[in-house]
Design a protein around this motif. Structure first.
Motif, PDB file in Angstrom:
ATOM      1  N   SER A   1      -6.891   3.677  19.315  1.00  0.00           N
ATOM      2  CA  SER A   1      -7.948   4.682  19.141  1.00  0.00           C
ATOM      3  C   SER A   1      -8.441   4.744  17.710  1.00  0.00           C
ATOM      4  O   SER A   1      -9.564   5.157  17.448  1.00  0.00           O
ATOM      5  CB  SER A   1      -7.430   6.062  19.564  1.00  0.00           C
ATOM      6  N   GLU A   2      -7.603   4.350  16.760  1.00  0.00           N
ATOM      7  CA  GLU A   2      -7.997   4.418  15.348  1.00  0.00           C
ATOM      8  C   GLU A   2      -7.645   3.115  14.651  1.00  0.00           C
ATOM      9  O   GLU A   2      -6.510   2.643  14.707  1.00  0.00           O
ATOM     10  CB  GLU A   2      -7.280   5.577  14.646  1.00  0.00           C
ATOM     11  N   ILE A   3      -8.628   2.528  14.008  1.00  0.00           N
ATOM     12  CA  ILE A   3      -8.426   1.290  13.250  1.00  0.00           C
ATOM     13  C   ILE A   3      -8.401   1.628  11.769  1.00  0.00           C
ATOM     14  O   ILE A   3      -9.357   2.202  11.242  1.00  0.00           O
ATOM     15  CB  ILE A   3      -9.562   0.275  13.530  1.00  0.00           C
ATOM     16  N   THR A   4      -7.299   1.296  11.101  1.00  0.00           N
ATOM     17  CA  THR A   4      -7.163   1.614   9.679  1.00  0.00           C
ATOM     18  C   THR A   4      -7.537   0.407   8.825  1.00  0.00           C
ATOM     19  O   THR A   4      -7.698  -0.710   9.327  1.00  0.00           O
ATOM     20  CB  THR A   4      -5.728   2.031   9.345  1.00  0.00           C
ATOM     21  N   GLU A   5      -7.626   0.649   7.513  1.00  0.00           N
ATOM     22  CA  GLU A   5      -7.891  -0.458   6.601  1.00  0.00           C
ATOM     23  C   GLU A   5      -6.752  -1.476   6.629  1.00  0.00           C
ATOM     24  O   GLU A   5      -6.975  -2.677   6.431  1.00  0.00           O
ATOM     25  CB  GLU A   5      -8.088   0.081   5.179  1.00  0.00           C
ATOM     26  N   ALA A   6      -5.534  -0.988   6.881  1.00  0.00           N
ATOM     27  CA  ALA A   6      -4.403  -1.923   6.980  1.00  0.00           C
ATOM     28  C   ALA A   6      -4.606  -2.873   8.152  1.00  0.00           C
ATOM     29  O   ALA A   6      -4.317  -4.070   8.057  1.00  0.00           O
ATOM     30  CB  ALA A   6      -3.101  -1.140   7.143  1.00  0.00           C
ATOM     31  N   ASP A   7      -5.123  -2.363   9.277  1.00  0.00           N
ATOM     32  CA  ASP A   7      -5.412  -3.229  10.428  1.00  0.00           C
ATOM     33  C   ASP A   7      -6.478  -4.261  10.069  1.00  0.00           C
ATOM     34  O   ASP A   7      -6.363  -5.447  10.398  1.00  0.00           O
ATOM     35  CB  ASP A   7      -5.895  -2.385  11.620  1.00  0.00           C
ATOM     36  N   LEU A   8      -7.544  -3.797   9.422  1.00  0.00           N
ATOM     37  CA  LEU A   8      -8.633  -4.704   9.060  1.00  0.00           C
ATOM     38  C   LEU A   8      -8.154  -5.781   8.086  1.00  0.00           C
ATOM     39  O   LEU A   8      -8.533  -6.948   8.207  1.00  0.00           O
ATOM     40  CB  LEU A   8      -9.791  -3.916   8.436  1.00  0.00           C
ATOM     41  N   GLU A   9      -7.323  -5.348   7.142  1.00  0.00           N
ATOM     42  CA  GLU A   9      -6.827  -6.318   6.177  1.00  0.00           C
ATOM     43  C   GLU A   9      -5.997  -7.395   6.866  1.00  0.00           C
ATOM     44  O   GLU A   9      -6.092  -8.588   6.546  1.00  0.00           O
ATOM     45  CB  GLU A   9      -6.000  -5.603   5.112  1.00  0.00           C
ATOM     46  N   ALA A  10      -5.181  -6.975   7.834  1.00  0.00           N
ATOM     47  CA  ALA A  10      -4.361  -7.941   8.569  1.00  0.00           C
ATOM     48  C   ALA A  10      -5.239  -8.929   9.336  1.00  0.00           C
ATOM     49  O   ALA A  10      -4.975 -10.139   9.359  1.00  0.00           O
ATOM     50  CB  ALA A  10      -3.427  -7.211   9.522  1.00  0.00           C
TER      51      ALA A  10
END
Length: 511
Positions: A367-376
């Motif tokens: 439900s929520e995409i964080t910057e950590a997810d995007l960076e990965a």
């Protein structure tokens, strides 16, 4: 007639009557001081005869809060009026607010009074209050279910005996905007003298703000309202909604406005929510967490091009952060690319297409995409890893009830270990201060969420923090079976991101 709308805040009186809310004197004072910074015209501080605690709170506010006039509520009983004045007498400016029910339902089932008895009560109590102060307000409780002829008679008696403000309370939220506006117009026509008409609307049908605005359009020049719309049952008209509606749509209200310092609205909302324990719904207008957040790709494209395409309020005008781009399954390529750019990644061509496809797949599951997810996602697509300059070596935290928390950290920076200690208001605050001291990066913690990754007593805790500096805002993420350790790792992860954001800004500056 005053051509500015007077804001009469009743958060500390009607708002506190919400089920489960009980504020002590110091809490009421803290809210009252914020209301003074907000620059409301009146603070209705309480109902002094209701309890000794309410009396003391009204008295403390009257003595210590400067700026707004301080009001307190009183029934028509003369001892109530005396008690009210005793609490208010030290205020710089004071108002006694008198009420009595006038509807057939209330007179028959509650007061057991006749119309004549009510008239006599109003006459005596208003005149008695007027002997104490020249600022007296009168409210016929349940006005919207009171026969108009009797309503006019009661209000006329109040005005004749010294009431300078007559309030039309929609006590049970029965009013509809067209009818409520018409009632205000009829009161103006049929009650003679010098007075200000006020509205006090409840939200049982979800129309409190709409009814308040209808009253203003019909000639009312005072609105009674509460921060976050709290109050009896479904609550009162929300102060932030009324104030911003008058500002944004001044074209429909002949330029009428208020003297409220709107940039203090979000702060007032958070304070009231924290002290009352009443959370603000995410989609609450003006002050809600999502009031300026956009997940839809079409909306994101619009606000990235020009804020006003999907925001009628400038978020900074109410103390909020505007045009928040929330990445989720409804987000489009423009928002995805813009967010990556802000993080320091400029992808194009096949790399961007592949990363965007991976993002969409993840968004369907989370439900929520964080910057950590995007960076990965991005580092995996680019085939490179980002090395963190700061690494947590050890953490020690101690906290005792009634005392400040203490944190001690060892952080490895470029191969060297740096030790730092700090005290804070809670463990997370202490950890943040210690890490900032060790790394030399100072940031404000503006967001903190905890979620469980797995089940059971040994569940992994997933902590996401938001850190902000004047130059950048980033999120950090930490995972551990120990929530305190997860918080430290998330905070340090955020500091690493702030460092990279600063280095990127330095590298892109022109000589």
């Amino acid at each position: 007639m005053n051509e500015q709308v007077i804001i009469f805040d009743t958060t500390l009186r009607d708002g506190e009557q919400s089920p489960g809310i009980s504020l002590d004197v110091l809490e009421k004072l803290e809210i009252a001081e914020q209301l003074a910074r907000l620059n409301v015209d009146y603070i209705e501080a309480g109902f002094p005869v209701a309890s000794q605690g309410d009396f003391e709170a009204v008295q403390a506010i009257a003595r210590r809060v400067e700026g707004p006039s301080i009001a307190a509520l009183s029934r028509t009983q003369l001892r109530d009026v005396d008690r009210c004045w005793e609490a208010l007498r030290d205020a710089e400016r004071a108002r006694i607010h008198i009420f009595i029910s006038t509807s057939p339902s209330h007179l028959t089932h509650m007061l057991k009074m006749t119309n004549e008895t009510v008239i006599n009560e109003v006459k005596a109590s208003v005149a008695h209050a007027r002997s104490y102060t020249d600022d007296v307000e009168f409210s016929p409780q349940d006005a919207t279910r009171t026969p108009l002829e009797f309503l006019y008679e009661v209000l006329q008696v109040a005005v004749d005996n010294g009431a300078g403000t007559i309030n039309i309370p929609d006590t049970v939220g029965y009013g509809i905007p067209a009818d409520f506006g018409h009632m205000v117009e009829e009161v103006r026509r049929n009650v003679h003298g010098e007075y200000v008409i006020s509205s006090h609307c409840h939200n049982d049908l979800g129309l409190a703000t709409a009814n308040s605005l209808a009253a203003v359009a019909a000639g009312a020049r005072q609105v009674e309202c509460c921060i976050n719309g709290i109050g009896e049952r479904a609550g009162n008209a929300a102060l932030e909604e009324v104030v911003m509606a008058l500002r944004v749509r001044s074209d429909l209200f002949d330029g009428l406005g208020t003297q409220v310092h709107t940039e203090e609205l979000a702060k007032a909302s958070r304070l009231v929510s924290r002290l009352t324990g009443y959370p603000v719904q995410y989609n609450k207008s003006v002050v809600g967490r999502n009031a300026f957040a956009h997940e839809s790709g079409i909306h994101q494209h619009g606000v990235l091009a020009e804020r006003s395409t999907y925001e009628v309020i400038d978020a900074s005008a109410v103390g909020q952060q505007g045009s928040q781009i929330i990445l989720g399954k409804h987000s489009g390529r423009h928002a995805f690319t813009s967010t990556l750019h802000d993080m320091g990644f400029d992808l194009a061509g096949d790399a961007l297409n592949a990363a965007f496809e991976r993002f969409k797949e993840m968004a369907d599951r989370k439900s929520e995409i964080t910057e950590a997810d995007l960076e990965a996602i991005v580092t995996d697509e680019l085939g490179v890893a980002i090395a963190d300059r700061f690494e947590l070596v050890s953490l020690s935290v101690a906290s005792v009830s009634g005392e400040s928390a203490k944190a001690s950290v060892i952080v490895k920076i470029d191969g060297k270990e740096v030790t730092a200690d700090a005290n804070g208001n809670g463990m997370v605050d202490a950890i943040g201060k210690a890490l900032s001291e060790a790394t030399g990066i100072s940031a404000q913690l503006t967001g903190f969420t905890v979620a469980s990754v797995t089940g059971g007593v040994d569940a992994l805790g997933d902590v996401v923090v938001t850190l902000q500096t004047p130059e950048a805002e980033v999120s950090g993420r930490g995972i551990s079976t120990d929530i305190v350790e997860a918080s430290a790792r998330a905070y340090l992860n955020g500091l690493n991101r702030l460092l990279r954001a600063g280095e990127k800004a330095s590298n892109t500056e022109t000589p």
